[in-house]
Design a protein around this motif. Sequence first.
Motif, PDB file in Angstrom:
ATOM      1  N   ALA A  83      36.229  38.823  32.083  1.00  0.00           N
ATOM      2  CA  ALA A  83      38.235  39.275  32.709  1.00  0.00           C
ATOM      3  C   ALA A  83      37.899  37.993  33.719  1.00  0.00           C
ATOM      4  O   ALA A  83      37.228  37.765  34.938  1.00  0.00           O
ATOM      5  CB  ALA A  83      38.701  40.698  33.095  1.00  0.00           C
ATOM      6  N   CYS A  85      38.913  37.026  37.473  1.00  0.00           N
ATOM      7  CA  CYS A  85      40.272  37.817  38.405  1.00  0.00           C
ATOM      8  C   CYS A  85      40.335  37.091  40.132  1.00  0.00           C
ATOM      9  O   CYS A  85      39.626  36.836  40.828  1.00  0.00           O
ATOM     10  CB  CYS A  85      39.663  39.409  39.231  1.00  0.00           C
ATOM     11  SG  CYS A  85      39.404  40.361  37.302  1.00  0.00           S
ATOM     12  N   THR A  94      41.331  45.901  35.536  1.00  0.00           N
ATOM     13  CA  THR A  94      40.455  45.350  34.303  1.00  0.00           C
ATOM     14  C   THR A  94      39.447  46.379  34.101  1.00  0.00           C
ATOM     15  O   THR A  94      38.952  46.711  32.688  1.00  0.00           O
ATOM     16  CB  THR A  94      39.972  44.179  34.668  1.00  0.00           C
ATOM     17  OG1 THR A  94      39.654  43.978  33.399  1.00  0.00           O
ATOM     18  CG2 THR A  94      38.536  44.367  35.155  1.00  0.00           C
ATOM     19  N   ASN A  98      40.621  48.423  31.477  1.00  0.00           N
ATOM     20  CA  ASN A  98      39.676  47.470  29.898  1.00  0.00           C
ATOM     21  C   ASN A  98      38.035  47.844  29.637  1.00  0.00           C
ATOM     22  O   ASN A  98      37.575  47.209  29.181  1.00  0.00           O
ATOM     23  CB  ASN A  98      40.261  46.481  29.906  1.00  0.00           C
ATOM     24  CG  ASN A  98      41.708  45.642  30.585  1.00  0.00           C
ATOM     25  OD1 ASN A  98      41.917  45.441  31.528  1.00  0.00           O
ATOM     26  ND2 ASN A  98      42.461  45.574  29.819  1.00  0.00           N
ATOM     27  N   ALA A 100      36.188  46.345  31.453  1.00  0.00           N
ATOM     28  CA  ALA A 100      35.592  44.694  31.689  1.00  0.00           C
ATOM     29  C   ALA A 100      34.343  45.309  32.498  1.00  0.00           C
ATOM     30  O   ALA A 100      33.861  46.122  32.666  1.00  0.00           O
ATOM     31  CB  ALA A 100      36.764  44.124  32.486  1.00  0.00           C
TER      32      ALA A 100
END
Length: 141
Positions: A83, A85, A94, A98, A100
């Motif tokens: 991700a 960011c 995230t 997610n 991540a």
Amino acid sequence: MIAVGCDQGGFELKQEILKYLQEQKIEYKDFGCYSTASVDYPAYARKVAEAVAAGDFEKGILICGTGIGISIAANKVKGIRAALCSDCFSAEMTRLHNDANILCMGGRVLGAGLALKITDTFLHTPFSGEERHARRIGMIE
């Protein structure tokens, strides 16, 4: 343990990130690059992404000039959710939503102060484990 990598555009910010990891006593491995000489970012993205995907490292951090190219390259590796960011809220979400496993940032986009806060947020925010988020991650994979 954290896998860290960059290209020349992320080299200086990577040095700040490594200093932060040392101060926080967070173990890491530096996969390069090791100077501001021009290199090809996909090679460093792949090294870090493959190490994280193999389970040798809990998470990764990748930095290039914008963070865009290195995140695209890392996401080509199966099992990676990299991700990009540029703010703490995105880093928190995230991880929560997610799960991540690689944080990507732009060395020519972010100052060190903000990048360190983003890194701290990413490394210390757990995945929520909520069923809806786990289901969505499964759909991605």
